[in-house]
Scaffold this motif. Structure first.
Motif, short mmCIF file in Angstrom:
data_model
loop_
_atom_site.label_atom_id
_atom_site.label_comp_id
_atom_site.label_asym_id
_atom_site.label_seq_id
_atom_site.Cartn_x
_atom_site.Cartn_y
_atom_site.Cartn_z
N ILE A 194 106.62 44.83 38.12
CA ILE A 194 106.46 44.73 36.68
C ILE A 194 105.29 43.81 36.33
O ILE A 194 104.48 44.11 35.44
CB ILE A 194 107.75 44.22 36.01
N ALA A 195 105.16 42.69 37.06
CA ALA A 195 104.05 41.77 36.80
C ALA A 195 102.71 42.45 37.04
O ALA A 195 101.75 42.29 36.26
CB ALA A 195 104.18 40.54 37.69
N ALA A 196 102.61 43.25 38.11
CA ALA A 196 101.36 43.94 38.42
C ALA A 196 101.00 44.96 37.35
O ALA A 196 99.84 45.06 36.91
CB ALA A 196 101.46 44.62 39.79
N ILE A 197 101.99 45.74 36.91
CA ILE A 197 101.71 46.77 35.90
C ILE A 197 101.35 46.12 34.56
O ILE A 197 100.44 46.59 33.86
CB ILE A 197 102.90 47.73 35.76
N ILE A 198 102.05 45.05 34.21
CA ILE A 198 101.71 44.34 32.97
C ILE A 198 100.29 43.79 33.05
O ILE A 198 99.50 43.91 32.10
CB ILE A 198 102.73 43.21 32.71
N ALA A 201 97.90 46.60 32.70
CA ALA A 201 97.86 47.07 31.32
C ALA A 201 97.03 46.13 30.44
O ALA A 201 96.22 46.58 29.62
CB ALA A 201 99.28 47.20 30.77
N ILE A 202 97.23 44.82 30.62
CA ILE A 202 96.49 43.84 29.80
C ILE A 202 94.99 43.94 30.06
O ILE A 202 94.17 43.89 29.14
CB ILE A 202 97.01 42.42 30.09
N THR A 203 94.61 44.08 31.34
CA THR A 203 93.18 44.14 31.68
C THR A 203 92.54 45.47 31.29
O THR A 203 91.31 45.59 31.29
CB THR A 203 92.98 43.90 33.18
N ASN A 204 93.37 46.47 30.98
CA ASN A 204 92.83 47.78 30.60
C ASN A 204 93.11 48.14 29.14
O ASN A 204 93.02 49.32 28.77
CB ASN A 204 93.42 48.86 31.50
N LEU A 205 93.45 47.15 28.32
CA LEU A 205 93.69 47.42 26.90
C LEU A 205 92.44 48.04 26.27
O LEU A 205 91.34 47.48 26.36
CB LEU A 205 94.06 46.13 26.18
N MET A 280 111.97 42.99 31.37
CA MET A 280 112.18 44.13 30.47
C MET A 280 111.38 43.98 29.19
O MET A 280 110.80 44.95 28.68
CB MET A 280 113.67 44.27 30.16
N LEU A 281 111.32 42.76 28.64
CA LEU A 281 110.56 42.53 27.41
C LEU A 281 109.07 42.79 27.64
O LEU A 281 108.42 43.46 26.84
CB LEU A 281 110.77 41.10 26.93
N GLY A 282 108.53 42.26 28.75
CA GLY A 282 107.12 42.47 29.05
C GLY A 282 106.79 43.93 29.24
O GLY A 282 105.78 44.44 28.71
N ALA A 283 107.64 44.64 29.98
CA ALA A 283 107.39 46.06 30.23
C ALA A 283 107.40 46.86 28.93
O ALA A 283 106.55 47.74 28.71
CB ALA A 283 108.43 46.60 31.20
N ALA A 284 108.34 46.56 28.06
CA ALA A 284 108.47 47.32 26.81
C ALA A 284 107.28 47.10 25.89
O ALA A 284 106.71 48.04 25.34
CB ALA A 284 109.77 46.94 26.11
N LEU A 285 106.88 45.86 25.72
CA LEU A 285 105.86 45.54 24.73
C LEU A 285 104.43 45.86 25.19
O LEU A 285 103.56 46.16 24.37
CB LEU A 285 105.94 44.05 24.35
N ILE A 286 104.18 45.81 26.48
CA ILE A 286 102.82 45.98 26.98
C ILE A 286 102.54 47.39 27.47
O ILE A 286 101.46 47.94 27.25
CB ILE A 286 102.54 44.98 28.14
N ILE A 287 103.51 48.03 28.13
CA ILE A 287 103.25 49.31 28.80
C ILE A 287 103.43 50.51 27.89
O ILE A 287 102.65 51.47 27.95
CB ILE A 287 104.17 49.43 30.05
N GLN A 314 96.80 54.98 36.46
CA GLN A 314 95.51 54.87 35.78
C GLN A 314 94.83 53.53 36.06
O GLN A 314 93.63 53.40 35.88
CB GLN A 314 95.71 55.00 34.25
N PHE A 315 95.59 52.54 36.51
CA PHE A 315 95.06 51.18 36.65
C PHE A 315 94.65 50.82 38.08
O PHE A 315 93.77 49.98 38.27
CB PHE A 315 96.11 50.14 36.20
N PHE A 316 95.30 51.42 39.08
CA PHE A 316 95.17 50.92 40.45
C PHE A 316 94.76 52.01 41.42
O PHE A 316 94.97 53.20 41.18
CB PHE A 316 96.50 50.31 40.91
N GLY A 317 94.22 51.55 42.57
CA GLY A 317 93.89 52.44 43.66
C GLY A 317 95.09 52.77 44.52
O GLY A 317 96.20 52.28 44.28
N PRO A 318 94.88 53.58 45.58
CA PRO A 318 96.00 54.05 46.41
C PRO A 318 96.82 52.94 47.06
O PRO A 318 98.05 53.05 47.13
CB PRO A 318 95.31 54.92 47.47
N VAL A 319 96.18 51.87 47.56
CA VAL A 319 96.92 50.83 48.27
C VAL A 319 97.88 50.12 47.33
O VAL A 319 99.08 49.97 47.61
CB VAL A 319 95.97 49.82 48.94
#
Length: 489
Positions: A194-198, A201-205, A280-287, A314-319
């Motif tokens: 969740i931290a990685a996806i948030i 998401a923030i860096t790709n706003l 859960m709050l971070g995932a809902a509000l940012i993603i 959309q944000f990350f490579g295969p690894v």
């Protein structure tokens, strides 16, 4: 086929199988095999148990399917559910953590049967747990099948079969010892996920976050509206379900039994509550605002429970995606393995040893438990080949059924001296029956059945207990032991 992601997933799954084999060898060589298999020797410390509890609650529905559920059913629906879960941890730490841990029991069924006695609970509670956990398992297996299909390129059906066989294999080998060790890893991976996806998401706003949220609500006006997608009764029902769930849901309660002592059990519940709420709050509000950017064709061609994974792609490579995919799988597996163990213990320890063969040896109990893990796992897998809509709604209904049946006998049995066997039987039967009637016969909003069944169960148990014979002094003395005997903690 996504080769890199698949390779990372395979390495992760092989590690789990290896851990199951190691746990099985350790249990076989241990003089306390049942203790290790069902409650991990009651030796799990606060930090480890906090991550394991987080992993047991955090599931394919909450972390993977959350974004799609919010988009389809609105943020208020998931918000009430999430707040209910957070409240549930606090309620459990107050109402049941100390009595359950001090009872030195293995399962919810064993505790309730010890409190009331009689043959009814030995049969009824395992059946309730098996039915409710099987419904819950369907949602988790669906998520696992979707992820396996995503990384392998195979159909959903083949992805489901492959991943479920792995789940069953390592749980049947190592029991709670294997589940605890893997849950710690899975809990840590979920936090990273969740931290990685948030972060991605923030860096790709594409615009300031406040404007981005407004843009999303313009695309979907029902996103933040109250009572538009589902009636308010559904919000309240979801809240009540999860506020009561942590007290009685077997795969969560089993974590209380594994704690080293009462204080550790309570701390673990509250630490898990804080971490879960923040994730859960971070995932809902940012993603969620990124969902419209996937495009109509993508949204229509993929199940909504997959959308968060597609956004992360959309944000990350295969690894990194391989690690994230393994993290999502960890969220799925953390609930699946604990549920499989709860079901197998309900059958082998509560039903087989408690009713069918009370003189069964430890080795026999463990063998029956392993066999039933395979039986229930494969049966639920076959039912899941036609996946249900909205994973969160399905597993909340499963939890609602177990809460309706078990909450009154368990909690009133801990705190109310007048609660007796007859009242507890009536409360369980009325709660379970009224939930099924509300779910299958009446046309009610999502997850609102519990607003009928839980009050009926509580009222029935209190009235019947008052009108029938008082509990014996032996029963009352047991209650005192649950609350005040420090030597058992």
């Amino acid at each position: 086929m996504k080769t890199v992601e698949l390779s990372i997933m395979i390495i992760y799954l092989l590690f789990l199988i290896g851990l199951g084999l190691y746990s099985q060898r350790r249990i076989s060589n241990s003089g306390s095999g049942v203790d290790d298999y069902y409650v991990a020797g009651r030796s799990i410390g606060t930090g480890v148990n906090s991550l394991a509890m987080l992993a047991a609650l955090g599931s394919g529905g909450s972390f993977m399917a959350g974004a799609g559920t919010i988009w389809n059913l609105g943020f208020p629906f998931l918000a009430w559910m999430t707040v209910g879960s957070i409240v549930g941890f606090a309620i459990s730490s107050i109402l049941v953590a100390k009595p359950l841990r001090q009872s030195r029991k293995f399962t919810v069924s064993e505790f309730i049967n010890d409190r009331y006695g009689g043959a009814f609970f030995k049969m009824a509670i395992p059946i309730v747990i098996i039915i409710g956990s099987a419904m819950y398992l369907m949602s988790q297996m669906t998520a696992g099948g979707l992820i396996a299909s995503y990384v392998t390129g195979l159909t959903y059906e083949w992805g489901l079969i492959i991943i479920v066989l792995v789940f069953i294999f390592y749980v049947s080998l190592g029991g709670m010892l294997a589940v605890t060790w893997t849950n710690v890893l899975q809990g840590a991976m979920m936090v990273f996920l969740i931290a990685a996806i948030i972060f991605g998401a923030i860096t790709n706003l594409p615009m300031p976050w406040s404007e981005f949220v407004v843009s999303a609500t313009n695309e979907n006006p029902a996103l933040g509206a109250v009572g538009v997608t589902v009636p308010i009764a559904a919000y309240i029902g979801a809240f009540v379900t999860w506020a009561a769930a942590v007290c009685v849901t077997p795969h969560l309660v089993m974590r209380i039994f594994t704690a080293t002592d009462v204080r550790s059990a309570k701390l673990s519940l509250n630490i898990s509550m804080l971490i879960y709420g923040l994730l859960m709050l971070g995932a809902a509000l940012i993603i969620v605002p990124f969902i419209p950017l996937l495009g109509t064709s993508v949204l229509e061609s993929h199940a909504s429970d997959m959308w968060m994974l597609l956004i992360a792609d959309q944000f990350f490579g295969p690894v990194v995606m391989g690690i994230i995919t393994a993290g999502i799988m960890a969220a799925v597996m953390s609930s699946t393995d604990a549920l499989l163990l709860a079901v197998s213990s309900a059958f082998a320890y509560d039903l087989y040893k408690g009713v069918i063969n009370p003189k069964a040896s430890q080795k026999k109990i463990l063998r029956v438990s392993m066999m039933f893990t395979w039986v229930i796992g494969i049966v639920v897998m076959l039912l899941t080949l036609n996946p249900p809509a909205f994973l969160i709604v399905l597993y909340t209904a499963a939890v609602g059924f177990m809460v309706s049946a078990l909450f009154s006998p368990l909690v009133l049995g801990i705190w109310w001296k007048r609660a007796n066997r007859t009242g507890a039987i009536a409360g369980l039967v009325v709660g379970a029956t009224s939930f099924f009637v509300s779910f299958f016969v009446l046309t009610l909003p999502y997850n609102s059945e519990i607003l009928v069944s839980l009050p009926l169960s509580l009222i029935t148990m209190m009235v019947v207990s008052k009108l029938t014979e008082q509990p014996s002094q032996e029963m009352i003395d047991k209650m005192k032991d649950y609350h005040s005997d420090p030597s058992l903690s």
